[in-house]
Design an enzyme around this catalytic site. Structure first.
Site, PDB file in Angstrom:
ATOM      1  N   GLY A  29       0.845  -1.193   0.000  1.00  0.00           N
ATOM      2  CA  GLY A  29       0.000   0.000   0.000  1.00  0.00           C
ATOM      3  C   GLY A  29       0.881   1.243   0.000  1.00  0.00           C
ATOM      4  N   GLU A  30       0.573   2.217   0.848  1.00  0.00           N
ATOM      5  CA  GLU A  30       1.319   3.475   0.872  1.00  0.00           C
ATOM      6  C   GLU A  30       1.612   3.894   2.305  1.00  0.00           C
ATOM      7  OE1 GLU A  30      -0.789   5.509  -3.060  1.00  0.00           O
ATOM      8  OE2 GLU A  30      -1.209   6.331  -1.071  1.00  0.00           O
ATOM      9  N   VAL A  31       2.678   4.689   2.466  1.00  0.00           N
ATOM     10  CA  VAL A  31       2.931   5.324   3.757  1.00  0.00           C
ATOM     11  C   VAL A  31       2.947   6.832   3.542  1.00  0.00           C
ATOM     12  CG1 VAL A  31       4.488   5.580   5.720  1.00  0.00           C
ATOM     13  CG2 VAL A  31       4.302   3.368   4.600  1.00  0.00           C
ATOM     14  N   ASP A 145       9.079 -11.024   9.100  1.00  0.00           N
ATOM     15  CA  ASP A 145       9.416 -10.263   7.882  1.00  0.00           C
ATOM     16  C   ASP A 145      10.518  -9.252   8.181  1.00  0.00           C
ATOM     17  OD1 ASP A 145       9.303  -9.708   5.189  1.00  0.00           O
ATOM     18  OD2 ASP A 145       7.482  -8.487   5.299  1.00  0.00           O
TER      19      ASP A 145
HETATM   20  N1  ADE Z   1       8.308   4.619   6.371  1.00  0.00           N
HETATM   21  C1  ADE Z   1       7.532   3.639   6.785  1.00  0.00           C
HETATM   22  N2  ADE Z   1       7.126   3.864   8.033  1.00  0.00           N
HETATM   23  C2  ADE Z   1       7.658   5.029   8.423  1.00  0.00           C
HETATM   24  C3  ADE Z   1       7.639   5.807   9.621  1.00  0.00           C
HETATM   25  N3  ADE Z   1       6.962   5.394  10.690  1.00  0.00           N
HETATM   26  N4  ADE Z   1       8.330   6.929   9.664  1.00  0.00           N
HETATM   27  C4  ADE Z   1       9.017   7.304   8.592  1.00  0.00           C
HETATM   28  N5  ADE Z   1       9.081   6.643   7.443  1.00  0.00           N
HETATM   29  C5  ADE Z   1       8.407   5.506   7.358  1.00  0.00           C
END
Ligand code: ADE
Length: 317
Positions: A29-31, A145
Site C-alpha cells: 500500500g502506501e505510507v 518479515d
Molecule cells: N516509512 C515507513 N514507516 C515510516 C515511519 N513510521 N516513519 C518514517 N518513514 C516511514
C-alpha cells in the site's frame, strides 16, 4: 464482535489526522507523513486485499503492550470509507530518516554508527522474542518479515522494528498443522519476503507447529540485515540487498531455494583483506553463525546482543 476486531480500535482517529505527503509506496500500500495534534505521524494505508496484515498488526499492537525504544510506537488503527472504498490505516510515530534500506542507500557509516544500528535492532528483536510474565507482560512474538525496509532509523542513530503484519505468538502456531489448521490464523510458511527467507522455509522443512522455528527464521534474516549494514562501514561498498549478485529483482521462491538451499550460498561478509578490523571480523563470525543452514545452531537474540556489546566495548579505535 463478529469481525474479530479488538474493541480498542479507534474508529475516529483518521478524522483527526491530515495527510501531508506520501513517503512510501509498495506492494503493501502506501505510507504518508501526516499531522495529528501538531505531531508528525506516519500513516500506513493498506490495500484492502491486504486486510489480513492490517488486522494482524492492529491486533498485536492492541492486545500486547508493545512500548520499546526499538519497536515502532503505535498510535492507533482505523477503518474508514472513502468514495465507498474501505481504507485501512495504521498510525504510528514518524521517523524522518525513513527505513534502514533508504538510510544505507544514502549514507556510509562509522563502525560506531554500525554497532548502534545492529545493537538497537537486536534489542528490539530480543524484546519481541521474549515472554514477559506479569501485569505489564507480553507473549513472545516472532516477526516473520525482518528486512532493512521494515526497520526505521531514528534521529538518535538507533533503529526500531516496524511492520508486524505477519507476526505470530506461540498461541498462533500451536496446532497449526499442515492441512488441518486449528489456530484461527494458521501461519503460512511462504509469507514474508522471499529474498530474506531462511533455508528451512525455502525447502519446506520448517516445523510450523514449533514457535522456536519462527524465532530462528527471524535470526537468519537479521544476519542478512547485519551484512547490509556492515557493507556501509567506511571504506564502504555500495549498498546492495542480500544475494544481489545471485538473485534477480523480485526473485521467485524457486530462485531463492536454488541459491540458499541447493547451492548453500551466503553473502560475503565485508572485510578489508589487508587489514581486517577485529570488530568487523567479529561481525563476520556472528553473521555466519546466524545464517547457518542448521536452524538449531543459530544464536538466540540475547546471545547476539551480548556478543555485540563485547565487540563494541573492545573497539577503542
Ligand atoms: N516509512 C515507513 N514507516 C515510516 C515511519 N513510521 N516513519 C518514517 N518513514 C516511514
Amino acid at each position: 464482535s463478529g469481525s474479530g476486531l479488538p474493541l480498542m480500535v479507534q474508529r475516529t482517529l483518521a478524522k483527526q489526522v491530515s495527510l501531508i505527503e506520501r513517503i512510501g509506496k509498495g506492494r503493501y500500500g502506501e505510507v504518508w507523513r501526516g499531522s495529528w495534534y501538531a505531531d508528525s505521524v506516519a500513516v500506513k494505508i493498506f490495500f484492502s486485499r491486504d486486510e489480513a496484515s492490517w488486522r494482524r498488526e492492529t491486533e498485536i499492537y492492541s492486545t500486547v503492550l508493545l512500548r520499546h525504544d526499538n519497536i515502532l510506537a503505535y498510535i492507533g488503527s482505523d477503518m474508514t470509507s472513502r468514495n465507498s472504498c474501505t481504507q485501512l490505516w495504521l498510525i504510528t510515530h514518524f521517523h524522518p530518516l525513513g527505513s534502514l534500506y533508504e538510510h544505507l542507500s544514502r549514507t556510509t557509516l562509522t563502525r560506531h554508527q554500525m554497532m548502534l544500528i545492529c545493537l538497537s535492532i537486536v534489542n528490539g528483536l530480543l524484546h519481541l522474542h521474549t515472554d514477559i510474565h506479569g501485569t505489564q507482560g507480553k507473549p513472545a512474538i516472532a516477526h516473520r518479515d525482518i528486512k532493512s525496509k521494515n526497520i526505521l532509523v531514528k534521529v538518535n542513530g538507533e533503529c526500531c522494528i516496524a511492520d508486524l503484519g505477519l507476526a505470530v505468538t506461540r498461541r498462533h502456531v500451536a496446532g497449526a498443522g499442515a492441512g488441518a489448521p486449528h489456530a484461527p490464523h494458521a501461519p503460512d510458511a511462504r509469507q514474508g519476503t522471499r529474498r530474506y527467507m531462511s533455508p528451512e522455509v525455502l525447502d519446506l522443512s520448517m516445523n510450523l507447529q514449533c514457535f522456536e522455528s519462527y524465532r530462528r527464521c527471524d535470526i537468519y534474516a537479521l544476519a542478512l540485515v547485519f551484512w547490509e549494514t556492515c557493507r556501509r562501514v567506511r571504506p564502504a561498498r555500495e549498498h546492495r540487498p542480500p544475494f544481489y549478485e545471485l538473485a534477480p529483482a523480485d526473485p521467485s521462491f524457486d530462485d531463492m531455494r536454488k541459491i540458499v538451499c541447493v547451492d548453500n550460498a551466503r553473502p560475503e561478509p565485508p572485510l578489508d583483506p589487508t587489514d581486517p578490523h577485529p570488530t568487523m571480523v567479529g561481525m563476520a563470525n556472528l553473521m555466519r553463525e546466524c545464517w547457518h543452514q542448521n536452524p538449531s545452531v543459530r544464536l538466540p537474540a540475547l546471545r547476539i546482543k551480548k556478543t555485540l556489546l563485547k565487540l563494541a566495548a573492545n573497539d577503542n579505535s
